[in-house]
Design an enzyme around this catalytic site. Structure first.
Site, PDB file in Angstrom:
ATOM      1  N   LYS A 171       1.394   7.096  -0.711  1.00 16.37           N
ATOM      2  CA  LYS A 171       0.765   7.602  -1.938  1.00 16.37           C
ATOM      3  C   LYS A 171      -0.697   7.947  -1.657  1.00 16.37           C
ATOM      4  O   LYS A 171      -1.363   7.316  -0.843  1.00 16.37           O
ATOM      5  CB  LYS A 171       0.829   6.556  -3.037  1.00 16.37           C
ATOM      6  CG  LYS A 171       2.231   6.066  -3.332  1.00 16.37           C
ATOM      7  CD  LYS A 171       3.037   7.073  -4.111  1.00 16.37           C
ATOM      8  CE  LYS A 171       4.484   6.629  -4.202  1.00 16.37           C
ATOM      9  NZ  LYS A 171       5.379   7.416  -3.407  1.00 16.37           N
ATOM     10  N   ASP A 172      -1.183   8.925  -2.394  1.00 20.40           N
ATOM     11  CA  ASP A 172      -2.510   9.463  -2.149  1.00 20.40           C
ATOM     12  C   ASP A 172      -3.609   8.492  -2.556  1.00 20.40           C
ATOM     13  O   ASP A 172      -3.387   7.540  -3.300  1.00 20.40           O
ATOM     14  CB  ASP A 172      -2.652  10.772  -2.940  1.00 20.40           C
ATOM     15  CG  ASP A 172      -3.697  11.675  -2.337  1.00 20.40           C
ATOM     16  OD1 ASP A 172      -3.632  11.920  -1.128  1.00 20.40           O
ATOM     17  OD2 ASP A 172      -4.577  12.127  -3.081  1.00 20.40           O
ATOM     18  N   LYS A 173      -4.813   8.744  -2.067  1.00 21.56           N
ATOM     19  CA  LYS A 173      -5.952   7.866  -2.334  1.00 21.56           C
ATOM     20  C   LYS A 173      -6.550   8.092  -3.713  1.00 21.56           C
ATOM     21  O   LYS A 173      -6.723   7.154  -4.485  1.00 21.56           O
ATOM     22  CB  LYS A 173      -7.024   8.080  -1.259  1.00 21.56           C
ATOM     23  CG  LYS A 173      -8.291   7.268  -1.512  1.00 21.56           C
ATOM     24  CD  LYS A 173      -9.313   7.445  -0.409  1.00 21.56           C
ATOM     25  CE  LYS A 173     -10.576   6.659  -0.731  1.00 21.56           C
ATOM     26  NZ  LYS A 173     -11.567   6.710   0.346  1.00 21.56           N
ATOM     27  N   VAL A 213      -8.415  16.765  -4.144  1.00 18.05           N
ATOM     28  CA  VAL A 213      -7.336  16.572  -3.178  1.00 18.05           C
ATOM     29  C   VAL A 213      -6.314  15.609  -3.731  1.00 18.05           C
ATOM     30  O   VAL A 213      -6.462  14.412  -3.665  1.00 18.05           O
ATOM     31  CB  VAL A 213      -7.888  16.034  -1.847  1.00 18.05           C
ATOM     32  CG1 VAL A 213      -6.796  15.919  -0.824  1.00 18.05           C
ATOM     33  CG2 VAL A 213      -8.975  16.961  -1.347  1.00 18.05           C
ATOM     34  N   SER A 261       1.910  12.763  -2.876  1.00 19.10           N
ATOM     35  CA  SER A 261       1.641  11.629  -2.036  1.00 19.10           C
ATOM     36  C   SER A 261       2.832  11.176  -1.241  1.00 19.10           C
ATOM     37  O   SER A 261       2.803  10.120  -0.660  1.00 19.10           O
ATOM     38  CB  SER A 261       1.134  10.465  -2.878  1.00 19.10           C
ATOM     39  OG  SER A 261       0.249  10.925  -3.835  1.00 19.10           O
TER      40      SER A 261
END
Length: 657
Positions: free
Chosen positions: A289-291, A14, A18
């Site tokens: 922003k993505d993890k 995933v 982001s």
């Protein structure tokens, strides 16, 4: 063209650019932060004691916690219960991730079916390590954010470093309880051992710097000197940093670059606010922003000094703050130009020629601008189904879809909560099964408990607005993906009369004698809504048929609840990444990092040395994307593989634990 499987690691799929920013219909689901700050998790030092305040409610995107009347912070504060022994055991021995994900979605389920390139696909492992996926924000001036300076701007008005060490852990605990109105005391007195004026001044400064909202005075008690802390201005003082303590010559906002690993932006802000003992709504940013990545982005915070922020570098792992400056204005959501990605695909099977063809195609043609898999959820109940039920005004179905038992990747206590709900339809009984009540399920159950089963609309309204809108935006994305696949199926990769292009913010039709003035990169398609037009060819009818099949009227996208009225938006169908470069490298050890991060460079680590021949080959690629585009969809185009987690489980993928 039929999609095949991609070899990816557990939890490493995933990934998105982001940023889900303008237009409004393209807002990403913010993640609910649950920061359990224990020593070791975030690398807490003794002089870095986080606030024990209950987790703040989910903030609005852009400015965290910004005035959402339905935010969970304002609904009611919760005391979180710890996990029971049984639940902890379940956490330790979950059903295998691969088994759970067999119930998820494939790309086909959400309309992702086409490719633009003609090369033969190949496999590779995406995100085997966090450092295999690095995101650098591109600011509105086109500058790429980097963390390359940890120094603090020199400011004579800053207190000495003593403020961070002069108070004991016990004194900090007492002051925090006073600050947060957690006991009946109206003041806390701290005895000044080895009394000197300098020592008293340092204690005054420490209390005011670390506990906004508290005032101090010096008192003599039985021949001993005490610094007494008390509340300055009631409960509002906590939310508003003390105005008179901020130098007038200094900009009100401290801007800094945040480097983070394995934390999404909202989680990160909640952690920072907890350690600084402030509300998260004083932070602002340009995009979330993505993890599952290393990301570098700019953050602004109101009236917190660079000195205090820099001190967090001693307290927290997986975070680094730097490049501090004082500015007069905060940051606004959507002000960024996009993101620059550095991605490593390990153990690739493609020949050098295949890689060359794939990357040249990405550079010259681009990829279909699909909404990625993470837009639609990871369980057997896709978010777009909930969105469709909201638009249909089918509130019982909305409730059932969110709360009913489902297959997929979920924590054990959530499974038990769903089972209790299915059995009793009693919101209070189901709530008792949830140790963490801030998820969507907990919020909805709390709403049902308060408003009753006959007022589901109000119960649903307790969920923060961004989370509620995420469902209907997911439905729009589902429609858009399907329609774009049909548009490419019917008309290929060239503009045709009746297609839409943007002139400024206004959509206009391509006329027959004007087609030669446009390329496929100019063509946009609408997300359904009341304020958009549709193409003047057979795709227009396809939109109508799809919405009619879902019991929706394309000519009336206004909802009787204003929040759920969709105005629509336009989105380019093909995106051509900028600044594309790549290289194939050989390596022997699957565990070694294959690129240097900003922190590696700050620490003086030498760049990786690659073997001329190696057991494995990796593709390192760099590219820039505009906001609200999904990097996974660019990678999908290179590998020609299905990016859904479900697809990999069917290929007996080896999953990382």
């Amino acid at each position: 063209m039929e999609t095949t499987g991609m070899s990816l690691k557990r939890g490493c799929v995933v990934v998105e650019d982001s940023d889900s920013v303008a237009p409004a219909e393209e807002t990403k689901k913010p993640k609910i932060a649950e920061c359990c700050l224990t020593k070791g998790q975030d690398g807490v030092e003794d002089d870095c004691v986080p606030s024990s305040e209950n987790e703040p409610g989910l903030p609005e995107a852009g400015v965290a916690g910004k005035g959402d009347k339905n935010s969970s912070a304002e609904v009611e504060e919760e005391e979180e219960d710890g996990l029971s022994e049984e639940e902890e055991k379940e956490e330790e021995e979950p059903e295998s991730f691969a088994d759970m994900m067999k119930h998820g979605l494939t790309e086909l389920d959400v309309g992702i079916t086409k490719f633009v390139s003609s090369h033969q696909g190949f496999s590779g492992i995406l995100k085997e390590r966090y450092s295999d996926f690095v995101v650098h924000e591109i600011g509105k001036d086109g500058r790429i954010s980097h963390l390359d300076d940890l120094s603090v701007p020199v400011d004579e008005e800053d207190p000495s470093e003593d403020v961070f060490t002069i108070l004991t852990a016990e004194e900090k605990q007492q002051l925090e309880e006073l600050q947060l109105f957690k006991n009946k005391e109206t003041s806390v007195a701290i005895e000044v051992i080895e009394d000197t004026k300098e020592k008293r001044t340092a204690i005054h400064q420490a209390i005011k710097a670390l506990f906004p909202g508290l005032e101090t005075k010096t008192e003599d008690r039985e021949g001993k000197k005490y610094v007494v802390a008390y509340h300055a201005a009631g409960k509002k003082a906590l939310a508003n940093p003390r105005k008179h303590s901020w130098p007038k010559s200094r900009g009100s906002y401290c801007h800094f670059v945040l480097y983070k690993k394995n934390k999404d932006t909202m989680d990160a802000i909640n952690v920072l606010s907890k350690y600084l003992r402030v509300k998260p709504n004083i932070f602002s940013y340009m995009g979330t922003k993505d993890k599952r990545a290393i990301t570098v982005q700019e953050i602004a915070v109101l009236k917190i000094s660079a000195q205090r922020l820099a001190h967090l570098n001693k307290c927290l792992m997986n975070f680094k703050l730097g490049n501090f400056s004082y500015q007069k204005t905060p940051l606004k959501l959507g002000e960024l130009q996009g993101n620059h990605f550095t991605v490593v695909l390990r153990n690739i099977t493609g020949t050098d020629e295949q890689v060359q063809q794939a990357m040249n195609s990405l550079k010259e043609i681009g990829f279909i601008n699909y909404y990625g898999m993470q837009r639609f959820g990871t369980t057997s109940v896709p978010t777009y189904q909930v969105g469709r039920a909201i638009l249909q005004n089918s509130w019982t179905e909305v409730m059932d879809l969110i709360l009913k038992p489902r297959s997929g990747a979920e924590k054990g206590y959530l499974v038990k909560c769903r089972e209790e709900w299915a059995k009793t339809k009693d919101p209070d009984a189901a709530l008792k099964k949830l140790p963490v009540k801030r998820g969507v399920e907990g919020q909805l159950l709390r709403g049902l408990s308060r408003y009753g089963m006959k007022n589901i609309v109000s119960a649903f309204g307790i969920i923060p607005r961004n989370n509620r809108l995420m469902y209907i935006h997911s439905y729009q994305s589902y429609v858009w993906n399907n329609m774009v696949s049909k548009r490419i199926e019917d008309y290929g990769l060239k503009p045709v009369p009746g297609d839409l292009v943007l002139k400024g913010a206004t959509a206009t039709y391509i006329e027959e004698d004007d087609v030669h003035n446009y390329s496929i990169h100019d063509v946009v398609m609408p997300l359904p809504g009341f304020d958009v037009i549709y193409p003047k060819h057979k795709i227009s009818e396809a939109y109508r048929e799809m919405l009619t099949a879902d019991n929706l009227d394309i000519d009336n996208m206004r909802h009787k609840i204003r929040d759920y009225s969709l105005s629509g938006a336009y989105r380019k169908i093909i995106i051509r990444p900028q600044n594309v470069s790549w290289e194939v490298v050989a390596y022997d050890d699957p565990k070694i990092p294959l690129l240097n991060t900003d922190v590696d460079k700050l620490e003086g680590k030498p760049p990786p040395v690659f073997a001329s021949e190696g057991k494995y080959r990796a593709l390192k690629m760099d590219f820039s994307l505009p906001p609200s585009t999904y990097a996974t969809m660019a990678i999908r185009e290179v590998l020609k593989r299905d990016t859904s987690i479900k697809k990999q489980t069917q290929l007996n993928t080896t999953w990382l634990r």
